[in-house]
Design an enzyme around this catalytic site. Structure first.
Site, mmCIF file in Angstrom:
data_model
loop_
_atom_site.group_PDB
_atom_site.id
_atom_site.type_symbol
_atom_site.label_atom_id
_atom_site.label_comp_id
_atom_site.label_asym_id
_atom_site.label_seq_id
_atom_site.Cartn_x
_atom_site.Cartn_y
_atom_site.Cartn_z
ATOM 1 N N ARG A 15 0.802 -1.228 0.000
ATOM 2 C CA ARG A 15 0.000 0.000 0.000
ATOM 3 C C ARG A 15 0.836 1.279 0.000
ATOM 4 O O ARG A 15 0.308 2.370 -0.170
ATOM 5 C CB ARG A 15 -0.968 -0.005 1.191
ATOM 6 C CG ARG A 15 -2.222 -0.832 0.905
ATOM 7 C CD ARG A 15 -3.137 -0.888 2.098
ATOM 8 N NE ARG A 15 -2.670 -1.870 3.074
ATOM 9 C CZ ARG A 15 -3.155 -1.966 4.320
ATOM 10 N NH1 ARG A 15 -4.096 -1.133 4.726
ATOM 11 N NH2 ARG A 15 -2.693 -2.889 5.139
ATOM 12 N N GLY A 78 3.471 -15.313 8.091
ATOM 13 C CA GLY A 78 2.815 -14.867 9.319
ATOM 14 C C GLY A 78 3.806 -14.426 10.386
ATOM 15 O O GLY A 78 4.992 -14.748 10.330
ATOM 16 N N GLU A 153 -7.754 -12.721 15.937
ATOM 17 C CA GLU A 153 -7.599 -11.812 14.808
ATOM 18 C C GLU A 153 -8.962 -11.371 14.296
ATOM 19 O O GLU A 153 -9.937 -12.127 14.357
ATOM 20 C CB GLU A 153 -6.808 -12.497 13.690
ATOM 21 C CG GLU A 153 -5.352 -12.730 14.039
ATOM 22 C CD GLU A 153 -4.651 -11.445 14.455
ATOM 23 O OE1 GLU A 153 -4.543 -10.526 13.634
ATOM 24 O OE2 GLU A 153 -4.219 -11.347 15.625
ATOM 25 N N ASN A 376 36.585 43.909 3.716
ATOM 26 C CA ASN A 376 35.327 44.204 3.049
ATOM 27 C C ASN A 376 35.398 43.643 1.630
ATOM 28 O O ASN A 376 36.271 44.017 0.851
ATOM 29 C CB ASN A 376 35.082 45.709 3.006
ATOM 30 C CG ASN A 376 33.683 46.015 2.502
ATOM 31 O OD1 ASN A 376 32.697 45.775 3.181
ATOM 32 N ND2 ASN A 376 33.614 46.497 1.277
ATOM 33 N N ARG A 439 42.015 46.663 -14.713
ATOM 34 C CA ARG A 439 40.832 46.742 -15.575
ATOM 35 C C ARG A 439 41.158 47.629 -16.758
ATOM 36 O O ARG A 439 42.116 48.415 -16.709
ATOM 37 C CB ARG A 439 39.644 47.308 -14.798
ATOM 38 C CG ARG A 439 39.847 48.729 -14.344
ATOM 39 C CD ARG A 439 38.768 49.195 -13.371
ATOM 40 N NE ARG A 439 38.985 50.584 -12.988
ATOM 41 C CZ ARG A 439 38.669 51.072 -11.810
ATOM 42 N NH1 ARG A 439 38.132 50.298 -10.886
ATOM 43 N NH2 ARG A 439 38.861 52.350 -11.539
#
Ligand code: UD1
Ligand code: CA
Length: 454
Positions: A15, A78, A153, A376, A439
């Protein structure tokens, strides 16, 4: 008293509608079977036996961290047959406690109470509950004096017996000596053609062995899982229990129904946790830690006074006191934040030290780096730690300032007090207190005419 815990885990669990064996389905991030074994492991002097069948190999592989003797039940005939499969490995002098891999929330305290009722295994102790709707369960049949006579049962019960509301949880304890006598005598002559463990109760009565029943403190301890609805329901029960424990320990939870702990969460005083947070593995939150909404924290230690803002993800990180993280921060394994460090929004940190008082506030990736104190790191900075094959380290000294949108191509070394101009691509070492500008130079062209559409 020596104890042998026999946990039944051979069933398929159709299930669940899953390829995964039922007992491996997780509750609070851990297989159901591991919950049961965990509760049993806290009992003294016990050997653990697990009966497996469906998905036996997967179960053996995925259940680790326990000392287990496995018993194979190739065909499920069982519960009595299942227990019999484990008995050859069980010390014949032991008391046997039967548990179920799909009844995950049984508590150690209830098991101790049950074991005490066996008086060293000489009596048969049963765990029973009264249910408003006992449909499907084995009924506890008592005589007029209230003594237990048998378990019948549901499928074998008479209309009169169907009215009995006291049911068998399946959990019981009795000596191995008696089980070894009774189990071979079971027959499958019943409605389901199975060897019922429950038939030993009538045998005990016939043999003059006392049968005693106790109830668990909470009904959920004996609730079994047959489908995903029941599993989801027990997950909520479990999580609510954890939330209540946290509240009792002095934690503020914005909503005790909206926190999930999948592992162990250790807390100091005055910890505040907002809604929707998930804690996995071993997490420690020291005094005064605040966790904002919708954060995930896994195997991490957060120091006193640290604040984590909304939507942050923290995994295998060490965070010292008074740090600020997020919103939207990601600390990956090996992140090591020192006191008063800050990691802000859309920053990712991996295997790196962020030194005392240092700030990595916006849109940054820091990987394999060691950052000193009071540094930073500007918005959009990236440590280029990977060349596609190997990883390299970045070192940044105390008080350095990394301008926004810089790429630090590792291996990289930036000295103490050094400054990196915004937009730099750093490929060479920068010494202490130097300014590095790496840069393209800006050119301004007068009278520029924009192209026009042809
Ligand atoms: C069993 C009890 C019933 C009790 C109920 C509580 C018996 C005969 N009945 O019924 O009195 O009210 O539990 O939930 O014991 N298993 C094996 N091998 C087998 C059979 C079962 O490992 O051959 C395992 C299953 O995987 C399951 C557990 O034992 O985890 C219980 O088996 P199940 O067949 O579901 O028993 P019930 O019919 O629910
Ligand atoms: Ca069942």
């Amino acid at each position: 008293m020596t104890l042998a815990v026999v946990t039944l885990a051979a069933g398929k669990g159709s299930r669940m509608k899953s390829d995964l064996p039922k007992v491996l389905h997780k509750l609070a991030g851990k297989p159901m079977l591991a919950h049961v074994l965990g509760s049993a492991a806290a009992l003294e002097n016990a050997t653990q036996h697990v009966v497996i069948g469906h998905g036996a190999e997967a179960v053996k592989e995925q259940i680790t961290g326990f000392d287990i003797r496995w018993a194979l039940q190739a065909e499920q005939k069982g519960t009595g047959h299942a227990v019999a499969m484990a008995m050859p490995d069980v010390n014949p002098e032991a008391t046997v406690l039967v548990l179920y891999g799909d009844v995950p929330l049984i508590s150690t305290a209830t098991l101790q109470k049950l074991l005490a009722e066996t008086h060293d295994g000489n009596a048969l102790a049963l765990l029973t509950v009264e249910l408003a709707d006992p449909t499907g369960y084995g009924r506890i049949v008592r005589d007029d004096a209230g003594n237990i006579q048998a378990i019948v049962e549901h499928k074998d019960a008479s209309a009169e017996q169907h009215k009995i509301r006291e049911v068998n949880t399946g959990i019981l304890a009795v000596s191995a000596r008696l089980l070894n006598d009774w189990l071979p005598k079971l027959s499958a002559n019943n409605a389901q053609g199975e060897y019922y463990l429950t038939d030993i109760i009538a045998m005990a009565v016939d043999n003059g062995v006392a049968v005693r029943a106790i109830h668990p403190r909470n009904e959920h301890e004996v609730q079994g899982v047959n489908d995903r609805l029941q599993l989801a329901a027990l997950e909520r029960v479990y999580q609510r229990g954890v939330a209540d424990d946290l509240l009792r320990a002095g934690v503020s939870l914005a909503d005790p129904a909206r926190i999930d702990v999948r592992g162990s969460l250790q807390v100091g005083s005055d910890v505040v946790i907002d809604v929707g947070c998930v804690f996995e593995g071993d997490v420690v939150l020291e005094d005064g830690v605040h966790i904002g909404p919708y954060c995930v924290v896994k195997n991490s230690h957060l120091g006193a006074g640290t604040h984590v803002e909304a939507y942050s993800h923290i995994d295998e990180a060490k965070v010292a006191a008074d740090c600020n993280i997020g919103p939207y921060a990601r600390l990956r394994p090996g992140s090591d934040l020192r006191t008063h460090a800050r990691v802000g929004n859309f920053c990712e940190v991996k295997k790196s030290v962020i030194g005392e008082g240092s700030k990595v506030n916006h849109l940054t990736y820091i990987g394999d780096a060691s950052i000193g104190k009071d540094v930073n790191v500007g918005a959009g900075t990236i440590t280029c730690n990977y060349d596609g094959v190997n990883k390299f380290k970045t070192e940044i000294g105390d008080n350095a300032f990394i301008g926004s949108n810089s790429s630090l191509v590792a291996p990289a070394k930036i000295g103490a007090g050094a400054t990196v101009a915004a937009g730099s691509v750093i490929t060479k070492e920068v010494a202490d207190n130097q300014l590095a500008v790496a840069r393209g130079k800006q050119r301004n062209i007068d009278g520029w005419e924009r192209p026009v559409k042809k």
